[in-house]
Design a protein around this motif. Structure first.
Motif, PDB file in Angstrom:
ATOM      1  N   ALA A  65      70.347  38.382  25.561  1.00 53.24           N
ATOM      2  CA  ALA A  65      71.316  39.444  25.275  1.00 53.24           C
ATOM      3  C   ALA A  65      70.698  40.807  25.581  1.00 53.24           C
ATOM      4  O   ALA A  65      69.468  40.957  25.598  1.00 53.24           O
ATOM      5  CB  ALA A  65      71.740  39.380  23.815  1.00 53.24           C
TER       6      ALA A  65
ATOM      7  N   GLU B   1      78.545  34.740  20.160  1.00 47.25           N
ATOM      8  CA  GLU B   1      77.713  35.222  21.250  1.00 47.25           C
ATOM      9  C   GLU B   1      77.001  36.484  20.777  1.00 47.25           C
ATOM     10  O   GLU B   1      77.560  37.278  20.017  1.00 47.25           O
ATOM     11  CB  GLU B   1      78.539  35.525  22.501  1.00 47.25           C
TER      12      GLU B   1
ATOM     13  N   CYS C 266      75.871  40.017  21.441  1.00 44.72           N
ATOM     14  CA  CYS C 266      76.250  41.065  22.394  1.00 44.72           C
ATOM     15  C   CYS C 266      75.208  42.170  22.496  1.00 44.72           C
ATOM     16  O   CYS C 266      75.221  42.951  23.455  1.00 44.72           O
ATOM     17  CB  CYS C 266      77.607  41.655  22.022  1.00 44.72           C
TER      18      CYS C 266
END
Length: 255
Positions: free
Chosen positions: A56, A39, A41
Protein backbone atom coordinates in the motif's frame (compact mmCIF):
# COMPACT_ATOMS: atom_id res chain seq x y z
CA UNK A 1 -37.82 -19.59 -10.37
CA UNK A 2 -34.48 -17.88 -10.66
CA UNK A 3 -32.27 -18.13 -7.60
CA UNK A 4 -31.16 -14.75 -6.35
CA UNK A 5 -27.52 -14.22 -5.47
CA UNK A 6 -26.41 -12.02 -2.64
CA UNK A 7 -24.59 -8.84 -3.57
CA UNK A 8 -20.85 -8.87 -2.96
CA UNK A 9 -19.78 -7.13 0.23
CA UNK A 10 -18.30 -3.68 -0.30
CA UNK A 11 -14.58 -3.43 0.31
CA UNK A 12 -13.65 -1.38 3.38
CA UNK A 13 -10.67 0.91 2.94
CA UNK A 14 -8.20 0.77 5.82
CA UNK A 15 -5.56 3.23 6.92
CA UNK A 16 -2.78 1.67 9.00
CA UNK A 17 -0.73 3.74 11.44
CA UNK A 18 2.59 1.96 11.80
CA UNK A 19 4.93 -0.07 9.62
CA UNK A 20 6.54 -2.26 12.27
CA UNK A 21 6.15 -5.96 12.96
CA UNK A 22 2.54 -5.87 14.15
CA UNK A 23 1.36 -3.58 11.36
CA UNK A 24 3.11 -5.68 8.71
CA UNK A 25 1.61 -8.89 10.14
CA UNK A 26 -1.86 -7.31 9.98
CA UNK A 27 -1.32 -6.20 6.39
CA UNK A 28 -0.09 -9.67 5.45
CA UNK A 29 -3.27 -11.19 6.87
CA UNK A 30 -5.40 -8.73 4.90
CA UNK A 31 -3.50 -9.48 1.67
CA UNK A 32 -3.97 -13.20 2.27
CA UNK A 33 -7.73 -12.75 2.61
CA UNK A 34 -7.87 -13.73 6.28
CA UNK A 35 -9.80 -10.60 7.33
CA UNK A 36 -12.50 -10.44 4.68
CA UNK A 37 -13.32 -7.60 2.28
CA UNK A 38 -10.67 -5.03 3.19
CA UNK A 39 -7.93 -3.18 1.37
CA UNK A 40 -5.17 -1.02 2.83
CA UNK A 41 -5.33 2.36 1.12
CA UNK A 42 -2.54 4.10 3.06
CA UNK A 43 0.17 3.46 5.65
CA UNK A 44 1.52 6.16 7.98
CA UNK A 45 5.07 5.51 9.20
CA UNK A 46 7.64 7.46 11.17
CA UNK A 47 10.21 7.10 8.42
CA UNK A 48 10.13 6.31 4.73
CA UNK A 49 11.36 2.82 3.99
CA UNK A 50 11.61 0.57 0.98
CA UNK A 51 9.68 -2.46 2.21
CA UNK A 52 8.72 -5.12 -0.27
CA UNK A 53 6.18 -6.50 2.21
CA UNK A 54 4.17 -3.24 2.24
CA UNK A 55 2.29 -2.88 -1.03
CA UNK A 56 0.00 0.00 0.00
CA UNK A 57 1.11 3.64 -0.40
CA UNK A 58 3.39 4.53 2.51
CA UNK A 59 3.88 8.08 3.74
CA UNK A 60 5.37 9.94 6.68
CA UNK A 61 2.94 12.83 6.21
CA UNK A 62 -0.27 12.60 8.23
CA UNK A 63 -2.18 14.98 5.98
CA UNK A 64 -1.39 12.83 2.95
CA UNK A 65 -2.34 9.71 4.90
CA UNK A 66 -5.75 11.08 5.91
CA UNK A 67 -6.37 12.40 2.40
CA UNK A 68 -6.58 8.76 1.26
CA UNK A 69 -10.02 8.80 2.96
CA UNK A 70 -9.91 5.50 4.86
CA UNK A 71 -13.19 4.09 6.14
CA UNK A 72 -11.41 2.78 9.24
CA UNK A 73 -8.00 3.54 10.75
CA UNK A 74 -6.00 0.99 12.72
CA UNK A 75 -3.21 2.17 15.02
CA UNK A 76 -0.61 -0.59 15.31
CA UNK A 77 2.46 1.42 16.29
CA UNK A 78 2.23 1.90 20.06
CA UNK A 79 1.08 4.47 22.64
CA UNK A 80 3.20 7.30 21.25
CA UNK A 81 1.51 6.95 17.86
CA UNK A 82 -1.96 7.00 19.40
CA UNK A 83 -1.06 10.13 21.35
CA UNK A 84 0.37 11.82 18.26
CA UNK A 85 -2.25 10.91 15.67
CA UNK A 86 -5.37 9.87 17.56
CA UNK A 87 -7.24 13.17 17.46
CA UNK A 88 -6.60 13.76 13.76
CA UNK A 89 -7.56 10.17 12.93
CA UNK A 90 -10.86 10.40 14.81
CA UNK A 91 -11.75 13.50 12.84
CA UNK A 92 -12.04 11.42 9.65
CA UNK A 93 -12.86 7.82 10.65
CA UNK A 94 -13.38 5.31 13.43
CA UNK A 95 -10.08 4.35 15.04
CA UNK A 96 -9.01 0.97 16.41
CA UNK A 97 -5.95 0.86 18.63
CA UNK A 98 -3.69 -1.69 20.31
CA UNK A 99 -2.28 0.98 22.64
CA UNK A 100 -4.51 1.41 25.68
CA UNK A 101 -1.55 2.57 27.79
CA UNK A 102 -1.78 5.99 26.16
CA UNK A 103 -5.17 6.61 27.77
CA UNK A 104 -3.62 6.73 31.23
CA UNK A 105 -2.85 10.35 30.29
CA UNK A 106 -6.06 12.05 31.41
CA UNK A 107 -5.50 15.07 29.18
CA UNK A 108 -5.03 12.90 26.10
CA UNK A 109 -8.03 10.75 26.97
CA UNK A 110 -10.12 13.91 27.27
CA UNK A 111 -8.95 15.22 23.91
CA UNK A 112 -9.69 11.92 22.19
CA UNK A 113 -13.13 11.80 23.79
CA UNK A 114 -13.84 15.34 22.59
CA UNK A 115 -12.57 14.60 19.08
CA UNK A 116 -14.77 11.55 18.82
CA UNK A 117 -17.86 13.33 20.08
CA UNK A 118 -17.32 16.17 17.63
CA UNK A 119 -16.87 13.91 14.60
CA UNK A 120 -19.17 11.08 15.60
CA UNK A 121 -16.33 8.58 15.25
CA UNK A 122 -15.28 6.12 17.93
CA UNK A 123 -12.05 4.77 19.40
CA UNK A 124 -11.95 1.03 20.03
CA UNK A 125 -9.24 -0.65 22.09
CA UNK A 126 -8.44 -4.18 20.94
CA UNK A 127 -7.69 -6.85 23.52
CA UNK A 128 -4.50 -8.11 21.95
CA UNK A 129 -2.99 -10.85 24.10
CA UNK A 130 -5.59 -10.87 26.89
CA UNK A 131 -9.04 -12.43 27.24
CA UNK A 132 -11.92 -11.52 29.53
CA UNK A 133 -12.86 -8.00 28.38
CA UNK A 134 -16.54 -8.94 28.05
CA UNK A 135 -16.68 -10.27 31.61
CA UNK A 136 -14.93 -7.15 32.92
CA UNK A 137 -17.45 -4.93 31.13
CA UNK A 138 -20.42 -6.89 32.47
CA UNK A 139 -19.11 -6.91 36.04
CA UNK A 140 -18.52 -3.15 35.91
CA UNK A 141 -22.30 -2.65 35.85
CA UNK A 142 -21.98 -3.30 39.59
CA UNK A 143 -20.59 -0.11 41.21
CA UNK A 144 -18.98 -2.27 43.87
CA UNK A 145 -17.22 -4.63 41.46
CA UNK A 146 -13.57 -5.40 42.15
CA UNK A 147 -11.13 -6.35 39.41
CA UNK A 148 -7.60 -7.55 40.09
CA UNK A 149 -5.14 -8.46 37.34
CA UNK A 150 -2.06 -10.59 37.92
CA UNK A 151 0.75 -10.53 35.37
CA UNK A 152 2.78 -13.51 36.50
CA UNK A 153 5.20 -16.05 35.07
CA UNK A 154 5.83 -19.72 35.65
CA UNK A 155 8.51 -18.57 38.10
CA UNK A 156 6.37 -16.01 39.95
CA UNK A 157 6.67 -17.73 43.31
CA UNK A 158 10.44 -17.28 43.26
CA UNK A 159 10.37 -13.61 44.22
CA UNK A 160 8.37 -10.52 45.11
CA UNK A 161 6.29 -8.66 42.50
CA UNK A 162 7.98 -5.80 40.66
CA UNK A 163 4.83 -3.70 40.93
CA UNK A 164 1.65 -3.60 43.00
CA UNK A 165 -0.84 -0.77 42.57
CA UNK A 166 -3.55 0.59 40.30
CA UNK A 167 -3.57 0.11 36.56
CA UNK A 168 -3.09 3.85 36.04
CA UNK A 169 -0.02 3.88 38.26
CA UNK A 170 1.33 0.91 36.31
CA UNK A 171 1.08 2.77 33.01
CA UNK A 172 3.62 5.32 34.26
CA UNK A 173 6.07 2.73 35.58
CA UNK A 174 5.87 -0.32 33.32
CA UNK A 175 6.29 -1.03 29.63
CA UNK A 176 4.29 -3.33 27.38
CA UNK A 177 1.12 -3.49 29.47
CA UNK A 178 -1.41 -2.35 26.87
CA UNK A 179 -3.42 -5.49 27.64
CA UNK A 180 -3.78 -4.39 31.26
CA UNK A 181 -5.03 -0.98 30.14
CA UNK A 182 -7.59 -2.57 27.80
CA UNK A 183 -8.94 -4.84 30.54
CA UNK A 184 -9.11 -1.99 33.05
CA UNK A 185 -10.87 0.38 30.65
CA UNK A 186 -13.32 -2.36 29.66
CA UNK A 187 -14.11 -2.88 33.33
CA UNK A 188 -13.94 -0.65 36.38
CA UNK A 189 -11.40 1.83 35.01
CA UNK A 190 -7.69 2.47 35.38
CA UNK A 191 -7.96 3.85 38.92
CA UNK A 192 -10.17 1.08 40.30
CA UNK A 193 -8.34 -1.87 38.75
CA UNK A 194 -5.57 -3.47 40.80
CA UNK A 195 -2.44 -4.92 39.20
CA UNK A 196 0.19 -7.27 40.58
CA UNK A 197 3.07 -7.51 38.12
CA UNK A 198 6.05 -9.88 38.07
CA UNK A 199 8.96 -9.38 35.70
CA UNK A 200 9.46 -12.11 33.10
CA UNK A 201 12.90 -13.44 32.32
CA UNK A 202 13.61 -14.49 28.71
CA UNK A 203 12.10 -17.90 28.06
CA UNK A 204 9.64 -17.82 30.96
CA UNK A 205 5.94 -18.08 30.19
CA UNK A 206 3.68 -15.08 30.85
CA UNK A 207 0.22 -15.42 32.38
CA UNK A 208 -2.39 -12.67 32.65
CA UNK A 209 -4.98 -13.66 35.26
CA UNK A 210 -8.09 -11.53 35.76
CA UNK A 211 -10.02 -11.96 39.01
CA UNK A 212 -13.46 -10.34 39.13
CA UNK A 213 -15.82 -10.11 42.08
CA UNK A 214 -19.25 -8.53 41.61
CA UNK A 215 -22.89 -8.94 42.57
CA UNK A 216 -23.44 -10.26 39.04
CA UNK A 217 -20.98 -13.08 39.57
CA UNK A 218 -17.37 -13.95 40.17
CA UNK A 219 -15.07 -14.65 37.24
CA UNK A 220 -11.52 -15.88 36.81
CA UNK A 221 -9.86 -15.75 33.37
CA UNK A 222 -6.30 -16.72 32.51
CA UNK A 223 -4.47 -15.87 29.29
CA UNK A 224 -1.03 -17.19 28.41
CA UNK A 225 -0.02 -15.94 24.96
CA UNK A 226 2.70 -17.69 23.02
CA UNK A 227 5.57 -15.20 22.90
CA UNK A 228 8.31 -15.45 20.32
CA UNK A 229 11.91 -14.80 21.42
CA UNK A 230 12.34 -12.67 18.29
CA UNK A 231 8.99 -10.91 17.89
CA UNK A 232 7.30 -11.12 21.30
CA UNK A 233 3.50 -10.92 21.13
CA UNK A 234 3.39 -9.84 17.47
CA UNK A 235 1.50 -12.92 16.26
CA UNK A 236 -1.28 -12.87 18.86
CA UNK A 237 -1.77 -9.09 18.71
CA UNK A 238 -1.97 -9.14 14.91
CA UNK A 239 -4.40 -12.07 15.13
CA UNK A 240 -6.63 -10.04 17.47
CA UNK A 241 -6.78 -7.25 14.87
CA UNK A 242 -7.54 -9.66 12.02
CA UNK A 243 -10.25 -11.34 14.10
CA UNK A 244 -11.89 -8.00 14.92
CA UNK A 245 -11.88 -7.07 11.22
CA UNK A 246 -13.43 -10.39 10.27
CA UNK A 247 -16.13 -10.13 12.93
CA UNK A 248 -17.01 -6.59 11.85
CA UNK A 249 -18.13 -7.98 8.49
CA UNK A 250 -19.92 -11.08 9.72
CA UNK A 251 -23.71 -11.11 9.66
CA UNK A 252 -23.86 -13.29 12.79
CA UNK A 253 -21.16 -13.40 15.44
CA UNK A 254 -20.75 -14.00 19.16
CA UNK A 255 -19.28 -11.55 21.66
Amino acid sequence: MTASSSAPRAVTRLGIIGAGRIARAVMAGIRNGEAGAYEVCAVLARRQADRTDITAPLTTDRTEFLAAAPDLIIEAAGPTALAEHGEAALAVADLWSISGMALADLALAGRLEAAGRQSGHRLRLLGGAIAGLDAAAIAARDPGARIRIEAITDEASAGAPAFTGTARQAMAQLHGVNVVAAAAIAGTGLDATELVFFERRPGARRYFNIHIESRLGNYVMSSSPNLSPETGATTIVAASVITALLQAQQTIWAG
